[in-house]
Motif scaffolding. Structure first.
Motif, short mmCIF file in Angstrom:
data_model
loop_
_atom_site.label_atom_id
_atom_site.label_comp_id
_atom_site.label_asym_id
_atom_site.label_seq_id
_atom_site.Cartn_x
_atom_site.Cartn_y
_atom_site.Cartn_z
N ALA A 273 11.01 -7.36 1.64
CA ALA A 273 11.95 -6.37 2.12
C ALA A 273 13.29 -6.47 1.43
O ALA A 273 13.92 -5.47 1.17
CB ALA A 273 12.13 -6.52 3.63
N PRO B 108 13.76 -2.71 -1.15
CA PRO B 108 14.00 -1.73 -0.13
C PRO B 108 13.34 -0.41 -0.47
O PRO B 108 13.30 0.49 0.35
CB PRO B 108 15.52 -1.59 -0.10
N ALA C 33 10.96 1.73 1.68
CA ALA C 33 11.33 2.86 2.52
C ALA C 33 11.23 4.14 1.71
O ALA C 33 11.29 4.13 0.48
CB ALA C 33 12.76 2.67 3.01
N THR D 26 14.59 -7.05 6.56
CA THR D 26 14.72 -5.64 6.21
C THR D 26 16.15 -5.27 5.85
O THR D 26 16.40 -4.18 5.35
CB THR D 26 14.28 -4.75 7.39
N GLN E 272 16.41 0.88 6.49
CA GLN E 272 16.06 -0.37 7.16
C GLN E 272 15.19 -0.11 8.39
O GLN E 272 14.23 -0.85 8.65
CB GLN E 272 17.34 -1.10 7.55
N LEU F 137 11.69 0.30 7.29
CA LEU F 137 11.02 -0.96 7.00
C LEU F 137 10.58 -1.67 8.28
O LEU F 137 9.52 -2.29 8.32
CB LEU F 137 11.96 -1.86 6.20
N GLN G 42 7.49 -0.19 9.38
CA GLN G 42 6.37 -0.62 8.55
C GLN G 42 5.82 -1.97 9.01
O GLN G 42 4.66 -2.29 8.76
CB GLN G 42 6.79 -0.71 7.08
#
Length: 453
Positions: free
Chosen positions: A31, A35, A38, A71, A91, A94, A97
């Motif tokens: 993460a 990033p 995302a 994240t 964020q 993430l 996810q």
């Protein structure tokens, strides 16, 4: 506030991630380094939007919460099977996810500034001090109590504001052979109640010297240092528009990026970036900076603390760094789940815990080792202990939840919530001559049961 273990299943992504979390919490590398997981549209929007708070259902262990910090979000509040985070859109994506559901919480208040001008607190917050107001109050106290209070400018913030260190002691102009205790506040811009905590201590110690026996005894036998505002630039930015910005970091630009700011409490030069307890992405809430102590504000305070090391012996024996919120008393280490870890003996840990629990019993906070929440690295209390062997604590002040005001409680709580910590502060001052007294080992560690500065 103690976390409980989660029951039941988790998505495949999270399960795979958590299998690594025991040693080096997951998604950490994934993460932080990427990033781009995302949606591109969300990532591109980061510089144009304010972050929001979300309640995340499910995380119940330190490893799971550490995975959330990977994240780039900040964990603001911890409950048994839920946490509150501050995150931007990328964020938050993430976090989803990882298999969690998010519930967006109300945004901070938005209202005209109390004085009718920008760069001031909104109505309902008028009793909070801007940087200029705090400075004027400090100057007035120094002028009124010159025998016991002095002011030093120990450096400048990125934008050139003075960073102050206030000294309180009976013979304030002399550097005496007395234990020293340090109180710091406002590393994170949106945590304005901490500045009020520092001002409360200044007013309490000056105004009640000679009438309050405990305060009088401490100023007669200690040298007390208060640094009331480590992040003046961020604090001013947070209130500049009449709408709170939920801003956390300082205001230092990041080379090669449009993102601004470093998380000061991930930038200290001890275990910096070691343990997936901070982010290497300048857009993240917990961005640790390009190198240890790269933030000018951290450099200033580090230099000051090192200046109190006289003849190879650190004069500062104990410290509290004030934050909001969650009502916690925390102690090192944050970078490891071990009770001791490298650089701490069992007796040292036991001393930290005994003092911390006693302070928490007086203010009603929850006491625990920092890493019981989640892993952090580059934090000030870890640095103060790991680098200088100062018994350093973090206080997370009022409130206990976002529903009670979160980072922005109304100014009506200031008197009660600052005074709430008076006894805990005095306890730390009283034990500073020999912290090991807390575990009954003063004869072993302190000459005659006492140590001298």
């Amino acid at each position: 506030m103690r976390p409980r273990r989660i029951r039941g299943g988790r998505t495949t992504v999270l399960a795979a991630a958590l299998s690594l979390a025991l040693a080096a919490p997951i998604a950490a590398t994934q993460a932080q380094a990427s990033p781009s997981g995302a949606p591109p549209s969300a990532r591109a929007a980061r510089t144009a939007e304010l972050p929001h708070q979300y309640e995340v259902s499910g995380p119940a262990t330190p490893a799971e919460r550490t995975a959330l910090t990977a994240t780039g979000a900040s964990v603001d509040e911890v409950h048994g099977r839920a946490v509150v985070i501050t995150a931007d859109r990328a964020q938050a994506a993430l976090v989803r996810q990882l298999g969690y559901s998010l519930r967006k919480l109300p945004d901070p208040p938005s209202a005209p500034a109390a004085s009718g001008r920008i760069k001031d607190f909104p109505a309902g917050y008028a009793n909070y001090h801007t940087y200029d107001e705090a400075t004027k109050e400090i100057d007035a106290l120094v002028a009124k109590y010159p025998a016991i209070l002095s002011k030093q400018v120990i450096g400048k913030s990125h934008e050139g504001r003075d960073i102050l260190a206030l000294k309180l002691s009976k013979n304030v102009t002399k550097d005496e052979n007395e234990p020293e205790v340090l109180f710091t506040a406002h590393q994170h811009a949106r945590e304005h109640l901490t500045v009020e905590m520092a001002l409360y201590l200044l007013n309490e110690f000056t105004g009640k010297y000679g009438s309050d026996d405990r305060i009088t005894k401490m100023l007669d036998s200690r040298e007390i240092w208060i640094i009331p505002d480590l992040n003046p630039d961020g604090g001013e930015y947070d209130i500049a528009t009449g709408k709170f910005q939920s801003w956390r970091k300082n205001r230092q630009p990041n080379a090669g990026s449009n993102e601004v700011g470093t998380d000061l409490n991930r930038n200290w030069d001890f275990k910096w970036g070691c343990c997936n307890g901070s982010s290497d992405d300048p857009g993240d809430e917990t961005y640790r900076g390009p190198s240890a102590a790269s933030a000018p504000e951290v450099q200033v305070v580090s230099k000051f603390v090192h200046s109190r090391n006289v003849g190879g012996k650190q004069q500062i024996k104990a410290a509290i760094d004030f934050h909001t919120y969650s009502e916690l008393v925390l102690w090192p280490f944050g970078f490891t789940n071990d009770e001791t870890g490298p650089g701490m003996t069992q007796d040292e840990h036991d001393t930290f815990a005994a003092i911390g629990k006693k302070m928490a019993a007086s203010n009603g906070y929850t006491p625990e080792q920092s890493s019981e929440l989640y892993i952090t690295d580059g934090a000030i209390d870890d640095w103060l202990w790991g680098d200088q062997k100062v018994f350093a604590y973090t206080f997370e002040m009022y409130p206990s939840s976002a529903g009670s005001g979160g980072f922005y409680p109304k100014d009506s709580v200031i008197p009660k919530e600052t005074a709430r910590n008076k006894d805990a502060v005095l306890q730390l001052l009283e034990t500073a001559d020999c912290p090991y007294r807390a575990i009954g080992k003063e004869q072993q560690y302190c000459k005659g049961g006492r140590t001298r500065g």
